[in-house]
Design an enzyme around this catalytic site. Structure first.
Site, PDB file in Angstrom:
ATOM      1  N   ASP A  44      10.263   7.596   3.223  1.00 54.89           N
ATOM      2  CA  ASP A  44       9.856   6.365   2.553  1.00 54.89           C
ATOM      3  C   ASP A  44      11.008   5.360   2.584  1.00 54.89           C
ATOM      4  OD1 ASP A  44       8.616   4.475   0.981  1.00 54.89           O
ATOM      5  OD2 ASP A  44       8.055   5.858  -0.606  1.00 54.89           O
ATOM      6  N   CYS A  84       3.664   0.615   1.812  1.00 54.64           N
ATOM      7  CA  CYS A  84       3.311   2.015   1.549  1.00 54.64           C
ATOM      8  C   CYS A  84       1.860   2.405   1.824  1.00 54.64           C
ATOM      9  CB  CYS A  84       3.659   2.349   0.108  1.00 54.64           C
ATOM     10  SG  CYS A  84       5.401   2.105  -0.291  1.00 54.64           S
ATOM     11  N   LYS A 137       4.517  11.981  -2.211  1.00 51.72           N
ATOM     12  CA  LYS A 137       3.895  10.705  -2.539  1.00 51.72           C
ATOM     13  C   LYS A 137       2.567  10.545  -1.805  1.00 51.72           C
ATOM     14  CE  LYS A 137       4.744   5.743  -1.851  1.00 51.72           C
ATOM     15  NZ  LYS A 137       5.770   4.739  -1.535  1.00 51.72           N
ATOM     16  N   HIS A 139      -0.253   7.793  -2.874  1.00 46.62           N
ATOM     17  CA  HIS A 139      -0.422   6.335  -2.904  1.00 46.62           C
ATOM     18  C   HIS A 139      -1.677   5.846  -2.182  1.00 46.62           C
ATOM     19  CE1 HIS A 139       2.193   2.497  -3.603  1.00 46.62           C
ATOM     20  NE2 HIS A 139       1.038   2.479  -4.245  1.00 46.62           N
ATOM     21  N   ASP A 302       7.493   5.517   6.913  1.00 46.01           N
ATOM     22  CA  ASP A 302       6.321   4.687   6.600  1.00 46.01           C
ATOM     23  C   ASP A 302       6.550   3.211   6.868  1.00 46.01           C
ATOM     24  OD1 ASP A 302       8.068   4.206   4.454  1.00 46.01           O
ATOM     25  OD2 ASP A 302       6.450   4.111   2.978  1.00 46.01           O
TER      26      ASP A 302
END
Length: 538
Positions: A44, A84, A137, A139, A302
């Site tokens: 990330d 994201c 994560k 999201h 990402d």
């Protein structure tokens, strides 16, 4: 007969009136041929220039560098979007946001998520007999049926969105810094709009919140433990597996790691890189120990670094976006400049992928979906078009041929969210709209539209400093090809089955294990409960 049992523990808990029973996922150990396993690790906000194998000035990624030396390193690999949620949606569907409906980020209070009529990679492999796990994560929606356990993942352990979207007792390094969660009484007003003091950051195991607020200082260790346990159990079951790991690194806040070995202003970032690299190394070590000869491990990012965070952000390497930088704003995360889209990538599969190879093929996160589906012997979902390609020839056949064209969607810096106004055509990059995200100095580059477009030759100008002259023969030769490629993809999208994400927000869907407590705090792991409404029970 071996049996892998993964429990989703939610009994008598309501998501706005929906009741979910106890679910046991039991895999009997039967095999249908020797299908490969897949481990996909997504960093990330990591910069292209952070990876030591990409000639980083400092070497903080020893395990990833070793993986690159033992596998394939990609130098022209791109995120599907530069923020994201859209990037993750494209990874799991192989489709751009204009097709899958996810064009910008989901919030803590989001009712929806990745549209339910979109088929995820996990759902495809689940139907092909795979055990599927997701750690980290997500999201892509946490409320009701948008949760990972209902999108093809048998097992989930992680945070439902970015880990700066909730307060913790271990807030770590951020710019500006955020305070710890309130311990009692009423939550105070946030000192900065990016600080969340009214809700603590939740950690889920399947559908149950197991800790709120999560202890960020121990998160990397717990992710590593859960990842290795999943690989061990899936291997014992003798079923092929998919493990998708969405790292918290290198997004802020950065954990307060021991910094004595890292002098200078970038010490927290360097320490964070090493912590992330250690986590990846532990996952690779478990793969090597249990399933080395039959597992593809694919690491990438990402989007580019969050330059607004100054010394807490990563390096874009040579992809400085100087045309934009000279006009203000960042040319990294949220932008369509190379610094926002070009990400580190390494693929590792001993005996299948040749060692110590550098690929210059133009590839994308979008390609993971069709490549994995093909290697698994599964079929792509019908009735929809895909933007990725099967990169097997690049991975195994020595091909350096990837995409002829990639299309970078607007991701917040300029233009309408999701619109395709930046075209990468082989060595060329064309911009119909430009703009910079907020930079470290607080400047934001102005939104500008270009007709005819700006065109850069990246082979001669990786820093995107000077566009080709519109009157030059090179520009006049490339322009109709750019326009043709953009016209073709927009026509294809218009003829495709496209989805629309629900971006409605409602405070009642905020994950909360104890609505009676300030910031939704669970005191101990044994007292945790399934998520419920933020509204206080009467």
């Amino acid at each position: 007969m071996a049996c892998l049992v993964l429990k989703v523990l939610l009994v008598g808990v309501s998501f706005l009136g929906c009741l979910y029973p106890l679910v046991d996922f039991c895999f009997s150990g039967e095999t249908r041929g020797r299908k490969p396993n897949f481990v996909i690790i997504l960093a990330d906000d990591m910069g292209w220039g952070d990876l030591g194998a990409n000639w980083a000035e400092t070497k903080d990624t020893a395990n990833l560098d070793q993986m690159a030396a033992q596998g394939m390193r990609f130098v022209d690999f791109h995120a599907a979007a530069s923020t994201c949620s859209p990037s993750r949606a494209s990874l799991l569907t192989g489709r751009l946001g204009l097709r899958n409906g996810v064009t910008h980020n989901f919030a803590v209070t989001s009712v929806g998520g990745l549209p339910l009529n979109e088929t995820t990679l996990a759902e495809v492999l689940q139907q092909a007999g795979y055990v599927t796990g997701m750690i980290g994560k997500w999201h892509l929606g946490h409320h009701s049926s948008f949760h990972p356990n209902f999108r093809g993942f048998d097992y989930y352990f992680g945070i439902p969105y970015s880990h700066d979207m909730g307060c913790t007792d271990t807030p770590g390094y951020d710019r500006p810094p955020c305070p710890a969660c309130p311990q009692g009484g009423r939550a105070s007003r946030s000192p900065d709009r990016n600080c969340y003091l009214d809700v603590a950051l939740p950690l889920y195991e399947n559908l149950r919140i197991v800790e709120q607020p999560v202890n960020l200082s121990g998160l990397a260790r717990r992710y590593a433990e859960k990842a290795t346990q999943f690989i061990q159990q899936a291997s014992t079951s003798r079923r092929p597996f998919l493990l998708y790991v969405g790292l918290a690194h290198m997004h802020v806040p950065l954990t307060r790691t021991q910094l004595s070995a890292y002098p200078g202003g970038r010490a927290p970032y360097a320490a964070g890189l090493r912590e992330m690299d250690s986590l990846v190394g532990q996952i690779k070590e478990e793969v090597d120990h249990t399933a080395r000869e039959n597992t593809l491990l694919w690491f990438t990012g990402d989007n580019g670094p969050w330059a607004q965070k100054c010394e807490l952000a990563g390096s874009v390497g040579p992809f400085a976006g100087l045309w934009q930088a000279h006009r203000g704003g960042s040319a990294a995360k949220q932008t369509t400049w190379e610094g926002g889209h070009r990400v580190p990538a390494v693929a590792y599969w001993p005996g299948r992928i040749p060692s110590n190879v550098t690929s210059t093929a133009l590839l994308s996160v979008l390609d993971i979906f069709p490549t994995v589906v093909a290697l698994a012997g599964a079929s792509l979902p019908r009735g929809r078009h895909f933007d990725g390609l099967d990169a097997s020839d690049v991975l195994f056949g020595g091909s350096q041929t990837g995409h002829r064209a990639l299309f970078h969607p607007n991701s917040g810096a300029a233009g309408v969210y999701g619109a395709l106004q930046t075209v990468r055509l082989q060595r060329y990059k064309a911009f119909y709209v430009t703009g910079g995200a907020e930079a470290c100095d607080g400047s934001v580059g102005p939104e500008r539209y270009h007709e005819p477009p700006l065109i850069f030759n990246l082979e001669d100008d990786v820093a995107e400093a000077a566009p080709l002259g519109t009157g030059s023969a090179e520009y006049q030769r490339v322009l109709p090809e750019v326009r043709g490629a953009l016209t073709d993809v927009l026509r294809d999208i218009a003829e495709d089955s496209v989805s629309s994400a629900d971006y409605t927000q409602d405070p009642l869907v905020t994950p909360c294990c104890d609505p009676h407590h300030t910031a939704c705090r669970c005191h101990t792991a044994s007292q945790t409960a399934a998520p419920t409404s933020r509204a206080t029970r009467k």
